[in-house]
Write a protein that holds these residues in place. Structure first.
Motif, PDB file in Angstrom:
ATOM      1  N   ALA A 196      14.506 -20.206 -75.755  1.00  0.00           N
ATOM      2  CA  ALA A 196      13.764 -19.463 -76.782  1.00  0.00           C
ATOM      3  C   ALA A 196      12.259 -19.601 -76.583  1.00  0.00           C
ATOM      4  CB  ALA A 196      14.166 -19.950 -78.172  1.00  0.00           C
ATOM      5  N   ILE A 197      11.805 -20.773 -76.210  1.00  0.00           N
ATOM      6  CA  ILE A 197      10.368 -20.976 -75.972  1.00  0.00           C
ATOM      7  C   ILE A 197       9.910 -20.155 -74.767  1.00  0.00           C
ATOM      8  CG2 ILE A 197       8.648 -22.695 -75.252  1.00  0.00           C
ATOM      9  CD1 ILE A 197      10.223 -24.723 -77.010  1.00  0.00           C
ATOM     10  N   VAL A 198      10.697 -20.144 -73.715  1.00  0.00           N
ATOM     11  CA  VAL A 198      10.348 -19.347 -72.530  1.00  0.00           C
ATOM     12  C   VAL A 198      10.308 -17.862 -72.870  1.00  0.00           C
ATOM     13  CG1 VAL A 198      11.175 -18.630 -70.243  1.00  0.00           C
ATOM     14  CG2 VAL A 198      11.189 -21.052 -70.871  1.00  0.00           C
ATOM     15  N   VAL A 199      11.294 -17.384 -73.614  1.00  0.00           N
ATOM     16  CA  VAL A 199      11.333 -15.968 -74.000  1.00  0.00           C
ATOM     17  C   VAL A 199      10.147 -15.632 -74.894  1.00  0.00           C
ATOM     18  CG1 VAL A 199      12.622 -14.269 -75.364  1.00  0.00           C
ATOM     19  CG2 VAL A 199      13.801 -15.663 -73.679  1.00  0.00           C
ATOM     20  N   MET A 211      10.583  -0.929 -72.713  1.00  0.00           N
ATOM     21  CA  MET A 211      10.731  -0.037 -73.867  1.00  0.00           C
ATOM     22  C   MET A 211       9.725   1.103 -73.798  1.00  0.00           C
ATOM     23  SD  MET A 211      13.242  -0.941 -75.717  1.00  0.00           S
ATOM     24  CE  MET A 211      13.029  -0.312 -77.347  1.00  0.00           C
ATOM     25  N   LEU A 212       8.505   0.806 -73.390  1.00  0.00           N
ATOM     26  CA  LEU A 212       7.490   1.845 -73.281  1.00  0.00           C
ATOM     27  C   LEU A 212       7.877   2.873 -72.232  1.00  0.00           C
ATOM     28  CD1 LEU A 212       4.719   2.800 -74.223  1.00  0.00           C
ATOM     29  CD2 LEU A 212       3.712   1.388 -72.449  1.00  0.00           C
ATOM     30  N   ASP A 228       6.343 -10.130 -74.105  1.00  0.00           N
ATOM     31  CA  ASP A 228       5.641  -8.864 -73.886  1.00  0.00           C
ATOM     32  C   ASP A 228       6.039  -8.224 -72.562  1.00  0.00           C
ATOM     33  OD1 ASP A 228       4.333  -9.035 -76.284  1.00  0.00           O
ATOM     34  OD2 ASP A 228       2.569 -10.043 -75.445  1.00  0.00           O
ATOM     35  N   LYS A 229       6.202  -9.023 -71.542  1.00  0.00           N
ATOM     36  CA  LYS A 229       6.594  -8.488 -70.236  1.00  0.00           C
ATOM     37  C   LYS A 229       8.040  -8.018 -70.232  1.00  0.00           C
ATOM     38  CE  LYS A 229       3.380 -11.470 -67.838  1.00  0.00           C
ATOM     39  NZ  LYS A 229       3.211 -12.634 -66.996  1.00  0.00           N
ATOM     40  N   ILE A 230       8.881  -8.676 -71.011  1.00  0.00           N
ATOM     41  CA  ILE A 230      10.299  -8.325 -71.043  1.00  0.00           C
ATOM     42  C   ILE A 230      10.547  -7.090 -71.899  1.00  0.00           C
ATOM     43  CG2 ILE A 230      12.569  -9.093 -71.829  1.00  0.00           C
ATOM     44  CD1 ILE A 230      11.731 -11.932 -71.145  1.00  0.00           C
TER      45      ILE A 230
END
Length: 117
Positions: free
Chosen positions: A90-93, A105-106, A98-100
């Motif tokens: 969870a900390i890594v995510v 999505m954009l 933002d990159k993931i």
């Protein structure tokens, strides 16, 4: 007689302009409906996929915790180790979210909304 023709042409021009505006309005309503439906179905598919993956993750987590617990002869340690693994994940995510999320999505929504252009 010339004034009558100009009056009829102006009336025809007015009617044609009204038809054009009505046709454009119907087109953009249909286009908006298409975009709304694509977005809604994509969100529903993602939601269903997320629910299924969550169920699978729960079962694998319980299995991993029990397996580690058998290995360490203490089920509490097994569940604790699995919990710590999820905390680190969870900390890594959180730091790379933002990159993931933002980029894919954009680009996905850009393909849907700006396909025409």
């Amino acid at each position: 007689m010339g004034f009558e023709e100009v009056k009829e042409n102006a009336e025809d021009l007015k009617n044609e302009a009204k038809r054009l505006i009505d046709a454009n309005l119907r087109y953009y309503k249909l286009w908006g409906f298409k975009i709304l439906m694509k977005s809604t179905t994509m969100m529903l598919k993602l939601f269903l996929l997320a629910v299924m993956l969550m169920i699978v993750t729960i079962f694998f987590s319980i299995a991993a915790a029990l397996g580690i617990g058998y290995w360490l002869d203490n089920f509490a340690y097994g569940f604790l180790i699995v919990g710590v693994i999820y905390l680190v994940l969870a900390i890594v995510v959180y730091y790379v979210q933002d990159k993931i999320v933002e980029g894919p999505m954009l680009s996905r929504f850009s393909r849907i909304f700006l396909k025409k252009y």
